[in-house]
Design a protein around this motif. Structure first.
Motif, mmCIF file in Angstrom:
data_model
loop_
_atom_site.group_PDB
_atom_site.id
_atom_site.type_symbol
_atom_site.label_atom_id
_atom_site.label_comp_id
_atom_site.label_asym_id
_atom_site.label_seq_id
_atom_site.Cartn_x
_atom_site.Cartn_y
_atom_site.Cartn_z
ATOM 1 N N ALA A 64 0.996 -1.264 0.203
ATOM 2 C CA ALA A 64 0.144 0.067 0.039
ATOM 3 C C ALA A 64 0.760 1.168 -0.132
ATOM 4 O O ALA A 64 1.907 1.333 0.594
ATOM 5 N N ILE A 65 0.652 2.332 -0.928
ATOM 6 C CA ILE A 65 1.246 3.416 -1.028
ATOM 7 C C ILE A 65 0.765 4.535 0.329
ATOM 8 O O ILE A 65 -0.293 4.670 0.529
ATOM 9 N N VAL A 66 1.997 4.618 1.180
ATOM 10 C CA VAL A 66 1.491 5.589 2.307
ATOM 11 C C VAL A 66 1.563 7.130 1.904
ATOM 12 O O VAL A 66 0.717 7.876 2.273
ATOM 13 N N ALA A 67 2.479 7.350 1.015
ATOM 14 C CA ALA A 67 2.822 9.011 0.558
ATOM 15 C C ALA A 67 3.730 8.890 -0.473
ATOM 16 O O ALA A 67 4.288 7.782 -0.598
ATOM 17 N N LEU A 68 3.535 9.853 -1.150
ATOM 18 C CA LEU A 68 3.995 9.937 -2.474
ATOM 19 C C LEU A 68 4.832 11.271 -2.662
ATOM 20 O O LEU A 68 4.552 12.196 -2.353
ATOM 21 N N GLY A 69 6.615 11.075 -2.591
ATOM 22 C CA GLY A 69 7.123 12.299 -3.029
ATOM 23 C C GLY A 69 7.411 12.395 -4.398
ATOM 24 O O GLY A 69 7.036 11.807 -5.205
ATOM 25 N N ARG A 70 8.169 13.412 -4.773
ATOM 26 C CA ARG A 70 8.662 14.069 -6.198
ATOM 27 C C ARG A 70 9.378 12.679 -6.630
ATOM 28 O O ARG A 70 9.313 12.247 -7.784
ATOM 29 N N PHE A 71 10.274 12.226 -6.034
ATOM 30 C CA PHE A 71 11.098 11.195 -6.456
ATOM 31 C C PHE A 71 11.055 10.067 -5.400
ATOM 32 O O PHE A 71 11.996 8.979 -5.442
ATOM 33 N N SER A 72 10.145 9.925 -4.468
ATOM 34 C CA SER A 72 9.999 8.610 -3.582
ATOM 35 C C SER A 72 8.749 8.155 -3.476
ATOM 36 O O SER A 72 7.664 9.096 -3.592
ATOM 37 N N ILE A 73 8.604 7.023 -3.028
ATOM 38 C CA ILE A 73 7.153 6.138 -2.828
ATOM 39 C C ILE A 73 7.579 5.642 -1.674
ATOM 40 O O ILE A 73 8.218 4.859 -1.328
ATOM 41 N N TYR A 74 6.887 6.076 -0.514
ATOM 42 C CA TYR A 74 6.624 5.589 0.822
ATOM 43 C C TYR A 74 5.393 4.573 1.098
ATOM 44 O O TYR A 74 4.396 4.804 0.474
ATOM 45 N N MET A 75 5.823 3.296 1.102
ATOM 46 C CA MET A 75 4.890 2.175 1.269
ATOM 47 C C MET A 75 5.018 1.478 2.384
ATOM 48 O O MET A 75 5.995 1.123 2.965
ATOM 49 N N GLU A 76 3.632 0.551 2.446
ATOM 50 C CA GLU A 76 3.976 -0.509 3.323
ATOM 51 C C GLU A 76 5.108 -1.273 3.254
ATOM 52 O O GLU A 76 5.345 -1.738 2.196
ATOM 53 N N CYS A 77 5.680 -1.727 4.450
ATOM 54 C CA CYS A 77 6.889 -2.710 4.387
ATOM 55 C C CYS A 77 6.227 -4.018 4.360
ATOM 56 O O CYS A 77 5.803 -4.217 5.482
ATOM 57 N N VAL A 78 6.495 -4.839 3.521
ATOM 58 C CA VAL A 78 6.223 -6.124 3.469
ATOM 59 C C VAL A 78 6.940 -7.247 4.202
ATOM 60 O O VAL A 78 8.304 -7.131 4.162
ATOM 61 N N LYS A 79 6.347 -7.656 5.403
ATOM 62 C CA LYS A 79 7.092 -8.688 6.070
ATOM 63 C C LYS A 79 7.225 -9.979 5.418
ATOM 64 O O LYS A 79 6.170 -10.661 5.189
ATOM 65 N N GLY A 80 8.295 -10.187 4.935
ATOM 66 C CA GLY A 80 8.259 -11.760 4.104
ATOM 67 C C GLY A 80 9.580 -11.869 3.488
ATOM 68 O O GLY A 80 10.444 -11.042 3.668
ATOM 69 N N ILE A 81 9.600 -12.841 2.700
ATOM 70 C CA ILE A 81 10.848 -12.928 1.735
ATOM 71 C C ILE A 81 10.513 -12.983 0.515
ATOM 72 O O ILE A 81 9.575 -13.238 0.068
ATOM 73 N N LEU A 82 11.822 -12.731 -0.404
ATOM 74 C CA LEU A 82 11.632 -12.638 -1.677
ATOM 75 C C LEU A 82 11.549 -14.237 -2.116
ATOM 76 O O LEU A 82 12.141 -15.077 -1.577
#
Ligand SMILES: Nc1ncnc2c1ncn2[C@@H]1O[C@H](COP(=O)(O)OP(=O)(O)O)[C@@H](O)[C@H]1O
Ligand SMILES: [Mg+2]
Length: 196
Positions: A64-82
């Motif tokens: 989930a996107i929490v906030a959006l900057g001009r050059f950054s996306i602040y999003m939910e940190c997924v707890k898990g593994i690749l």
């Protein structure tokens, strides 16, 4: 804390109001002319956020996107593994991932970098991340490349399950046919290089 440092962006783990978030930041590239660099970082950030939003609308699990900057996306940190680190991921996981990709493709999103490094497993959920190269209304070629990248990053058995899931959820045979054509093209190019 830095989570990852890629060619395009850095991902930091941070907290906003006590909640863990991942911040994907496109930092300046000194080798690019300044205004071009700003334009590229801004448009890619926007494009990625838009594609994440579209994917979410289709019902695909994305952070989930929490906030959006001009050059950054602040999003939910997924707890898990690749997925690439999930040694025990069986065919049923790959079948579900194939089905998720079919959902994206039916919604006209080609991911652009659909490898096991851009899929995260979190409990029973499967998250798709890294929409930096996604194309909205991607054509057959772009979709076939999504399949090709997964084929290259998975084992043969995993890929078979993936393809089964893709077709089982409305993924088109036309895309598979294009994948076969791309692979032939690849071989053809190698041969012409070898034989001059
Ligand atoms: N929302 C997230 N939650 C947790 N980890 C993340 C998240 N987004 C990115 N990461 C981590 O950062 C890495 C790089 O992010 P990604 O979006 O794939 O950027 P890049 O374009 O550099 O590959 C991922 O492989 C993953 O380990
Ligand atoms: Mg990535």
């Amino acid at each position: 804390m830095i989570l990852s440092e890629g060619a395009e962006a850095k991902v930091y783990k941070s907290k906003i109001y006590g909640v863990n978030i991942a911040a994907k930041v496109r930092e300046p590239k000194v080798y690019r002319e300044r205004s071009l660099d700003t334009m590229l970082r801004e448009s890619r950030t926007k494009k990625e956020a838009r594609a994440m939003h579209s994917a979410k609308t289709l019902g695909v699990d994305v952070p989930a996107i929490v906030a959006l900057g001009r050059f950054s996306i602040y999003m939910e940190c997924v707890k898990g593994i690749l997925l690439k680190d999930a040694k025990k991921a069986g065919p049923e996981v790959f079948e579900r991932i194939g089905s998720i990709l079919a959902t994206l493709h039916r919604g006209n999103i080609a991911h652009g970098d659909f490898t096991t490094a851009n899929v995260m497993l979190s409990g029973s959920k499967i998250y798709i991340i890294d929409f930096g190269l996604a194309e909205i209304s991607g054509g057959v070629e772009e979709k076939a490349i999504d399949l090709l990248l997964m084929k290259r990053s998975a084992t043969a058995a995993q890929y078979r399950a993936f393809e089964r899931g893709y077709l089982g959820n409305g993924g088109r045979r036309e895309v598979l046919a294009r994948l076969a054509a791309i692979m032939l093209r690849g071989r053809y190019q190698t041969r012409t290089l070898l034989t001059g």
